[in-house]
Design a protein around this motif. Sequence first.
Motif, PDB file in Angstrom:
ATOM      1  N   SER A  25       0.853  -1.219  -0.463  1.00 58.27           N
ATOM      2  CA  SER A  25      -0.103  -0.024  -0.262  1.00 58.27           C
ATOM      3  C   SER A  25       1.009   1.195   0.202  1.00 58.27           C
ATOM      4  O   SER A  25       1.972   1.068   0.231  1.00 58.27           O
ATOM      5  CB  SER A  25      -1.255  -0.253   1.023  1.00 58.27           C
ATOM      6  OG  SER A  25      -0.467   0.584   2.277  1.00 58.27           O
ATOM      7  N   HIS A  26       0.438   2.203  -0.340  1.00 55.85           N
ATOM      8  CA  HIS A  26       1.514   3.216  -0.744  1.00 55.85           C
ATOM      9  C   HIS A  26       0.154   4.809   0.092  1.00 55.85           C
ATOM     10  O   HIS A  26      -0.851   4.460  -0.673  1.00 55.85           O
ATOM     11  CB  HIS A  26       1.762   3.744  -1.921  1.00 55.85           C
ATOM     12  CG  HIS A  26       2.129   5.104  -2.010  1.00 55.85           C
ATOM     13  ND1 HIS A  26       2.319   6.396  -1.625  1.00 55.85           N
ATOM     14  CD2 HIS A  26       4.415   4.823  -1.922  1.00 55.85           C
ATOM     15  CE1 HIS A  26       3.532   6.907  -1.814  1.00 55.85           C
ATOM     16  NE2 HIS A  26       5.065   6.053  -1.339  1.00 55.85           N
ATOM     17  N   TRP A  27       0.044   5.637   0.867  1.00 55.91           N
ATOM     18  CA  TRP A  27       0.075   7.244   1.229  1.00 55.91           C
ATOM     19  C   TRP A  27      -0.872   7.814   0.038  1.00 55.91           C
ATOM     20  O   TRP A  27      -1.923   7.955  -0.213  1.00 55.91           O
ATOM     21  CB  TRP A  27       0.098   7.377   1.761  1.00 55.91           C
ATOM     22  CG  TRP A  27       1.198   8.903   1.492  1.00 55.91           C
ATOM     23  CD1 TRP A  27       2.575   8.266   1.515  1.00 55.91           C
ATOM     24  CD2 TRP A  27       1.396   9.869   0.846  1.00 55.91           C
ATOM     25  NE1 TRP A  27       3.932   9.162   1.433  1.00 55.91           N
ATOM     26  CE2 TRP A  27       2.805   9.848   0.905  1.00 55.91           C
ATOM     27  CE3 TRP A  27       0.035  10.932   1.068  1.00 55.91           C
ATOM     28  CZ2 TRP A  27       2.737  11.304   0.590  1.00 55.91           C
ATOM     29  CZ3 TRP A  27       0.058  11.845   0.395  1.00 55.91           C
ATOM     30  CH2 TRP A  27       2.076  12.393   0.421  1.00 55.91           C
ATOM     31  N   ILE A  28      -0.159   7.646  -1.080  1.00 62.88           N
ATOM     32  CA  ILE A  28      -0.146   8.415  -2.562  1.00 62.88           C
ATOM     33  C   ILE A  28      -1.798   7.849  -3.268  1.00 62.88           C
ATOM     34  O   ILE A  28      -2.812   9.102  -2.690  1.00 62.88           O
ATOM     35  CB  ILE A  28       0.782   8.698  -2.708  1.00 62.88           C
ATOM     36  CG1 ILE A  28       1.661   9.988  -2.453  1.00 62.88           C
ATOM     37  CG2 ILE A  28       0.137   9.219  -4.199  1.00 62.88           C
ATOM     38  CD1 ILE A  28       3.531  10.037  -3.130  1.00 62.88           C
ATOM     39  N   SER A  80      -3.715   6.029  -2.156  1.00 62.24           N
ATOM     40  CA  SER A  80      -4.951   5.444  -0.904  1.00 62.24           C
ATOM     41  C   SER A  80      -5.649   7.110  -1.081  1.00 62.24           C
ATOM     42  O   SER A  80      -7.089   7.124  -0.862  1.00 62.24           O
ATOM     43  CB  SER A  80      -4.456   5.487   1.090  1.00 62.24           C
ATOM     44  OG  SER A  80      -4.142   4.501   0.742  1.00 62.24           O
ATOM     45  N   VAL A  81      -4.376   8.182  -0.724  1.00 63.64           N
ATOM     46  CA  VAL A  81      -5.093   9.554  -1.310  1.00 63.64           C
ATOM     47  C   VAL A  81      -6.101   9.769  -2.315  1.00 63.64           C
ATOM     48  O   VAL A  81      -7.727  10.238  -2.622  1.00 63.64           O
ATOM     49  CB  VAL A  81      -4.808  10.898  -1.374  1.00 63.64           C
ATOM     50  CG1 VAL A  81      -4.570  11.917  -1.391  1.00 63.64           C
ATOM     51  CG2 VAL A  81      -3.870  10.872   0.474  1.00 63.64           C
ATOM     52  N   ILE A  82      -5.541   9.480  -3.490  1.00 62.82           N
ATOM     53  CA  ILE A  82      -5.841   9.419  -5.051  1.00 62.82           C
ATOM     54  C   ILE A  82      -7.179   8.498  -5.118  1.00 62.82           C
ATOM     55  O   ILE A  82      -7.692   9.181  -5.484  1.00 62.82           O
ATOM     56  CB  ILE A  82      -4.809   9.127  -6.151  1.00 62.82           C
ATOM     57  CG1 ILE A  82      -3.380  10.247  -6.149  1.00 62.82           C
ATOM     58  CG2 ILE A  82      -5.655   8.907  -7.576  1.00 62.82           C
ATOM     59  CD1 ILE A  82      -2.673   9.418  -6.512  1.00 62.82           C
ATOM     60  N   SER A  83      -7.089   7.209  -4.430  1.00 67.93           N
ATOM     61  CA  SER A  83      -8.356   6.240  -4.668  1.00 67.93           C
ATOM     62  C   SER A  83      -9.754   7.460  -3.791  1.00 67.93           C
ATOM     63  O   SER A  83     -11.064   6.939  -4.482  1.00 67.93           O
ATOM     64  CB  SER A  83      -8.188   5.004  -4.227  1.00 67.93           C
ATOM     65  OG  SER A  83      -9.221   3.952  -3.870  1.00 67.93           O
ATOM     66  N   THR A  84      -9.122   7.736  -2.035  1.00 67.06           N
ATOM     67  CA  THR A  84      -9.991   8.380  -1.865  1.00 67.06           C
ATOM     68  C   THR A  84     -10.778   9.379  -2.740  1.00 67.06           C
ATOM     69  O   THR A  84     -12.477   9.487  -2.632  1.00 67.06           O
ATOM     70  CB  THR A  84      -9.703   8.589  -0.537  1.00 67.06           C
ATOM     71  OG1 THR A  84     -10.108   7.560  -0.198  1.00 67.06           O
ATOM     72  CG2 THR A  84     -10.737   9.357   0.359  1.00 67.06           C
ATOM     73  N   VAL A  85     -10.080  10.402  -2.814  1.00 70.60           N
ATOM     74  CA  VAL A  85     -10.204  11.436  -4.179  1.00 70.60           C
ATOM     75  C   VAL A  85     -11.391  10.967  -4.638  1.00 70.60           C
ATOM     76  O   VAL A  85     -12.290  11.661  -4.980  1.00 70.60           O
ATOM     77  CB  VAL A  85      -9.358  12.651  -3.675  1.00 70.60           C
ATOM     78  CG1 VAL A  85      -9.563  13.430  -5.529  1.00 70.60           C
ATOM     79  CG2 VAL A  85      -9.035  12.987  -3.141  1.00 70.60           C
ATOM     80  N   THR A 105     -13.113   8.188  -5.400  1.00 69.83           N
ATOM     81  CA  THR A 105     -14.008   7.830  -4.948  1.00 69.83           C
ATOM     82  C   THR A 105     -14.797   8.509  -4.620  1.00 69.83           C
ATOM     83  O   THR A 105     -16.320   8.098  -5.069  1.00 69.83           O
ATOM     84  CB  THR A 105     -13.605   6.608  -3.077  1.00 69.83           C
ATOM     85  OG1 THR A 105     -13.073   5.477  -3.879  1.00 69.83           O
ATOM     86  CG2 THR A 105     -15.600   6.253  -3.699  1.00 69.83           C
TER      87      THR A 105
END
Length: 170
Positions: A37-40, A42-47, A49
């Motif tokens: 996993s990678h925080w970037i 995760s952020v891109i995926s959340t935004v 979504t």
Amino acid sequence: MEEAKPPVKPIAYNFGLYLGLLTIAGLVILYALNIESHWIASVISTVATIAIYYVGISAYKKLNSNILSIGDGLKTGMGIALIGGLISGIYSIIHYGFLMPEFLAGKREEAIADMMSQNPNMQGEELEMGMKMIDITTTEFFIATMMLLGSLFFGFIVSLIIAAILKNDR
């Protein structure tokens, strides 16, 4: 006379498909880069979504003569979450069952090591119960179920917020 509301299904299917494809793309990219996993990501995926939910609920509002109740927005968002979660769950079974079975095996070994380090004197029935729980939680079907439930929970929260923002009861 009240106009008939547009159906939610077409929007839920379209945007749910986008949501499922986003999740699949995220898993494939992480797999291709050989990272867990990678925080970037995760952020891109959340935004992305949240953007999918926003555009989907906005599309329903436009179809409904620019009228949106919180209930209709929530229903639309939950439809998107359900379809996206089902697609993601089905793909996760394939991904972790065939493409990356070593991931779950590694997670199982980590869980066993953690369990034994927290309670090194564990024996008998307690050990057996702990091993059963680890066996259950490190299967493709458990991961798929958690993906579906996570999608529904996140979808509920995001849809409720977006519906409250876009609400227009005329």
